[in-house]
Every structure is written in C-alpha cells, then in structure tokens.
Motif scaffolding. Structure first.
Motif, PDB file in Angstrom:
ATOM      1  N   LYS A  53     -11.655   4.475   1.663  1.00  0.00           N
ATOM      2  CA  LYS A  53     -13.018   4.342   2.184  1.00  0.00           C
ATOM      3  C   LYS A  53     -13.163   3.176   3.145  1.00  0.00           C
ATOM      4  CE  LYS A  53     -15.299   6.434  -1.840  1.00  0.00           C
ATOM      5  NZ  LYS A  53     -15.780   7.619  -1.121  1.00  0.00           N
ATOM      6  N   VAL A  54     -12.244   2.227   3.097  1.00  0.00           N
ATOM      7  CA  VAL A  54     -12.368   1.027   3.930  1.00  0.00           C
ATOM      8  C   VAL A  54     -11.249   0.902   4.958  1.00  0.00           C
ATOM      9  CG1 VAL A  54     -13.638  -0.238   2.171  1.00  0.00           C
ATOM     10  CG2 VAL A  54     -11.151  -0.401   2.233  1.00  0.00           C
ATOM     11  N   LEU A  55     -10.212   1.751   4.867  1.00  0.00           N
ATOM     12  CA  LEU A  55      -9.093   1.657   5.795  1.00  0.00           C
ATOM     13  C   LEU A  55      -8.769   3.016   6.400  1.00  0.00           C
ATOM     14  CD1 LEU A  55      -6.620  -0.653   3.825  1.00  0.00           C
ATOM     15  CD2 LEU A  55      -8.067  -1.289   5.750  1.00  0.00           C
ATOM     16  N   PRO A  56      -8.265   3.054   7.631  1.00  0.00           N
ATOM     17  CA  PRO A  56      -7.836   4.316   8.239  1.00  0.00           C
ATOM     18  C   PRO A  56      -6.576   4.852   7.569  1.00  0.00           C
ATOM     19  CG  PRO A  56      -7.306   2.476   9.678  1.00  0.00           C
ATOM     20  CD  PRO A  56      -8.139   1.919   8.566  1.00  0.00           C
ATOM     21  N   THR A  57      -6.316   6.142   7.762  1.00  0.00           N
ATOM     22  CA  THR A  57      -5.199   6.815   7.087  1.00  0.00           C
ATOM     23  C   THR A  57      -3.862   6.145   7.374  1.00  0.00           C
ATOM     24  OG1 THR A  57      -6.370   8.926   7.162  1.00  0.00           O
ATOM     25  CG2 THR A  57      -3.980   9.009   6.848  1.00  0.00           C
ATOM     26  N   GLU A  58      -3.648   5.725   8.615  1.00  0.00           N
ATOM     27  CA  GLU A  58      -2.344   5.167   8.973  1.00  0.00           C
ATOM     28  C   GLU A  58      -2.063   3.834   8.303  1.00  0.00           C
ATOM     29  OE1 GLU A  58      -5.306   4.228  12.321  1.00  0.00           O
ATOM     30  OE2 GLU A  58      -4.753   5.938  11.052  1.00  0.00           O
ATOM     31  N   MET A  59      -3.059   3.220   7.688  1.00  0.00           N
ATOM     32  CA  MET A  59      -2.863   1.939   7.021  1.00  0.00           C
ATOM     33  C   MET A  59      -2.748   2.061   5.509  1.00  0.00           C
ATOM     34  SD  MET A  59      -5.399  -0.678   9.086  1.00  0.00           S
ATOM     35  CE  MET A  59      -4.795  -2.059   8.088  1.00  0.00           C
ATOM     36  N   LEU A  60      -2.834   3.290   4.968  1.00  0.00           N
ATOM     37  CA  LEU A  60      -2.839   3.459   3.519  1.00  0.00           C
ATOM     38  C   LEU A  60      -1.544   2.977   2.877  1.00  0.00           C
ATOM     39  CD1 LEU A  60      -4.579   6.933   3.051  1.00  0.00           C
ATOM     40  CD2 LEU A  60      -5.519   4.652   2.654  1.00  0.00           C
ATOM     41  N   ALA A  61      -0.408   3.373   3.439  1.00  0.00           N
ATOM     42  CA  ALA A  61       0.874   2.993   2.835  1.00  0.00           C
ATOM     43  C   ALA A  61       1.037   1.482   2.821  1.00  0.00           C
ATOM     44  CB  ALA A  61       2.030   3.646   3.593  1.00  0.00           C
ATOM     45  N   ALA A  62       0.727   0.830   3.943  1.00  0.00           N
ATOM     46  CA  ALA A  62       0.874  -0.629   4.020  1.00  0.00           C
ATOM     47  C   ALA A  62      -0.081  -1.332   3.062  1.00  0.00           C
ATOM     48  CB  ALA A  62       0.640  -1.100   5.449  1.00  0.00           C
ATOM     49  N   SER A  63      -1.313  -0.834   2.968  1.00  0.00           N
ATOM     50  CA  SER A  63      -2.282  -1.484   2.078  1.00  0.00           C
ATOM     51  C   SER A  63      -1.902  -1.296   0.617  1.00  0.00           C
ATOM     52  CB  SER A  63      -3.685  -0.932   2.327  1.00  0.00           C
ATOM     53  OG  SER A  63      -3.761   0.441   2.003  1.00  0.00           O
ATOM     54  N   ASN A  64      -1.426  -0.102   0.253  1.00  0.00           N
ATOM     55  CA  ASN A  64      -0.985   0.126  -1.119  1.00  0.00           C
ATOM     56  C   ASN A  64       0.207  -0.751  -1.463  1.00  0.00           C
ATOM     57  OD1 ASN A  64      -2.947   2.074  -1.739  1.00  0.00           O
ATOM     58  ND2 ASN A  64      -1.703   3.731  -0.898  1.00  0.00           N
ATOM     59  N   SER A  65       1.095  -0.966  -0.486  1.00  0.00           N
ATOM     60  CA  SER A  65       2.233  -1.856  -0.704  1.00  0.00           C
ATOM     61  C   SER A  65       1.763  -3.281  -0.945  1.00  0.00           C
ATOM     62  CB  SER A  65       3.180  -1.812   0.499  1.00  0.00           C
ATOM     63  OG  SER A  65       3.772  -0.543   0.636  1.00  0.00           O
ATOM     64  N   ALA A  66       0.799  -3.731  -0.128  1.00  0.00           N
ATOM     65  CA  ALA A  66       0.291  -5.093  -0.284  1.00  0.00           C
ATOM     66  C   ALA A  66      -0.374  -5.284  -1.643  1.00  0.00           C
ATOM     67  CB  ALA A  66      -0.699  -5.407   0.840  1.00  0.00           C
ATOM     68  N   LEU A  67      -1.155  -4.298  -2.067  1.00  0.00           N
ATOM     69  CA  LEU A  67      -1.810  -4.384  -3.371  1.00  0.00           C
ATOM     70  C   LEU A  67      -0.777  -4.388  -4.499  1.00  0.00           C
ATOM     71  CD1 LEU A  67      -4.802  -1.946  -2.774  1.00  0.00           C
ATOM     72  CD2 LEU A  67      -4.934  -4.421  -3.106  1.00  0.00           C
ATOM     73  N   SER A  68       0.286  -3.588  -4.336  1.00  0.00           N
ATOM     74  CA  SER A  68       1.327  -3.546  -5.354  1.00  0.00           C
ATOM     75  C   SER A  68       2.055  -4.880  -5.456  1.00  0.00           C
ATOM     76  CB  SER A  68       2.329  -2.429  -5.031  1.00  0.00           C
ATOM     77  OG  SER A  68       3.403  -2.426  -5.943  1.00  0.00           O
ATOM     78  N   VAL A  69       2.365  -5.481  -4.311  1.00  0.00           N
ATOM     79  CA  VAL A  69       3.026  -6.787  -4.320  1.00  0.00           C
ATOM     80  C   VAL A  69       2.134  -7.818  -4.996  1.00  0.00           C
ATOM     81  CG1 VAL A  69       3.828  -8.672  -2.860  1.00  0.00           C
ATOM     82  CG2 VAL A  69       4.455  -6.319  -2.304  1.00  0.00           C
TER      83      VAL A  69
END
Length: 304
Positions: free
Chosen positions: A28-44
């Motif tokens: 809801k807050v990020l574009p599709t192309e940023m999902l993988a990177a954002s999920n990685s950052a949250l996981s780290v």
C-alpha cells in the motif's frame, strides 16, 4: 503456569493481528518494483532484532532469572507499540479495503480466492508443512541442548543468535538470489537447503557439538530468510491489495494450526523416543514441504 498460559494466548493473538497487518501494509505504501527490496530490508531488521533479543534473553535468564527477562520483553512490546504511533503516510490515511462482508464473509472470500489460484494454494500448503517441521525441530532441539548436552542458558541463547545472523545474511542475499533464479526457484532451493541444515542438528553429540549446532542454526536462518522473503513477495505480487489481508490470514491460519501440532510431536517424541531422531523427522518433513510447489510448477516464478 496458568498465568503464563494466559499471557502467551494474549501475546500470540496480538502477534497475529500485527503480522497480518504489516505484511499487507507494504504494497500500500510502495510500488511493485520495490517489494522485494523492502521485504529484504524488513527481514534483515527482524533478524538483527532477533540476534540482540536471543543474546540478551539468554544472558538475562542466566544472570537474573526468567521472570526479569519476561518483564524486559514486556517493556520492549510497549516501546514498539509507541513507535507505531509515529507512522505517517498519506496513502495509509486514505486507504480503504473494498469488498468487506463481515468476519465470516471475509473468511469465506479469502479461502475462495486462495483455492482458485494454484500458486497461492501451493504457498499456503508449503508454509503449513514447513511450520510443522520448524515446530518439531524447535521442541526437539531445546530438549537435546538442555537435557542431553547440558548447555547453559547463555550458550543456548548464543547459538540462537547464529540463526539470527544467518537471517541477516539471507535477507541481504534474498533479492540477488531471486533476480538470478526467480522467486519460485529461490523459494524451492531455500527449502532444499533448510532440510540438511536441520539434519546437521541430528548429530550434535560429539566434541564439536556447539560448532555443529551453530552451523545448522546459521544455515537454517539464512535459508529461512530467503524463503520468507520470496514467498511473501510472491503473495504480494499475485494478490490484489484488497484481498491481501485475507489471503495472508488463510496462510497464517495454516501455519499457526501446525505449530502446536509440531510442538506436541517434537516434545512427546523427544521425551519418549529421542531428540536426535525427532530432529531427523523434522528434516524429512521440511524436505516434503517442497512437494506442493513442485506440483503447482512454481519454479519459473516471478522476477523482481
């Protein structure tokens, strides 16, 4: 024990609500192309917190007892909730979920949507079977470390920190692995690697027991992070935003339904059979969790 049971029920209930909301919030807050990177950052971020938490928890139990450690944990929840009050986003203020039908209707619509999509069905079934394996592993491993190897609480906490360290490494590599293999293959390979990592824990009774357990924990943490990021991003990509919360809830229900079953199997088997044997069972169950993904042929997957 009655008070402890009540606290666990309340904490886990709120954890489910928090996790479902947070997993559905990112698209809801990020574009599709940023999902993988954002999920990685949250996981780290989660893995770093896990490293610190496991280390502090083991040390606090060793030095001051379990009660104080739980009290400190309660304060950390309060701080976390307070920080969320500062979350500000225009898209979140105006966000509305369409197609709501009440609690029962939402449950039915979520189940119906998952059933019609082979990828979602496979991801949900794999998550449920994997959760069963993890619960068996965790219950058996605690018995093996404390009862059979007589590890101190501080050492148990230190070994758990290695899983968090592996999670950090896996989180940093997840996007790169997905770009090279695709999300489908990255999820499959993460599971295939996790099974031998559990297998390493089946022989921790030699001279180098802490090293063997630590290596298994590290590999499991790294592969687990790659799996978690890959399957979460796949769900976010194939599910409309208005359905994502309900789809996440279906998967979460399967996962949480398997956790107590796995805990009972691992605990009962560890007491009445052998902890090492139950760790072997957990490794086999983990490997079996790839079958739904293979049946659905998700190997090509989506690429970030």
């Amino acid at each position: 024990m009655q008070v402890l049971y009540g606290v666990v029920v309340l904490v886990q209930t709120q954890t489910v609500v928090n996790d479902l909301a947070s997993a559905s919030l990112v698209p809801k807050v990020l574009p599709t192309e940023m999902l993988a990177a954002s999920n990685s950052a949250l996981s780290v971020n989660s893995s770093v917190a896990g490293i610190a938490g496991n280390g502090l928890g083991g040390g606090l139990v060793q030095l001051a007892g379990a009660s104080l450690a739980v009290a400190v944990d309660a304060v950390s929840y309060a701080v976390s909730g307070t920080l969320l009050l500062f979350l500000r986003s225009p898209s979140l203020r105006t966000a509305r979920v369409r197609g709501r039908r009440g609690i029962v209707g939402d449950i039915k619509s979520g189940l119906a949507y998952v059933r019609q999509d082979r990828v979602l069905v496979a991801l949900c079934l794999t998550s449920g079977i994997g959760a069963l394996a993890v619960a068996i592993r965790d219950a058996s491993l605690v018995l093996a470390l404390v009862r059979d190897l007589h590890f101190s609480p501080a050492l148990v906490g230190l070994l758990a920190m290695l899983a968090g360290l592996g999670g950090v490494i896996g989180g940093l590599l997840a996007s790169r692995v997905a770009k090279r293999l695709g999300f489908g293959r990255s999820v499959l390979w993460a599971i295939v690697v996790s099974a031998p990592a559990i297998g390493l824990l089946t022989s921790p009774f030699g001279v180098a027991a802490p090293l063997v357990v630590g290596l298994g924990q590290f590999i499991a943490g790294a592969s687990g992070a790659v799996y978690t990021i890959g399957q979460l991003t796949m769900r976010q990509l194939v599910t409309p935003p208005d359905m994502l919360g309900r789809v996440n809830a279906v998967r979460r229900f399967l996962v949480y339904a398997m956790l107590p079953v796995g805990g009972l199997v691992g605990g009962f088997g560890g007491v009445h059979v052998e902890s090492r044997a139950m760790l072997g069972v957990a490794a086999v169950v983990m490997l079996a969790s790839v079958l739904p993904l293979l049946a659905a042929d998700v190997r090509p997957g989506a690429r970030p």
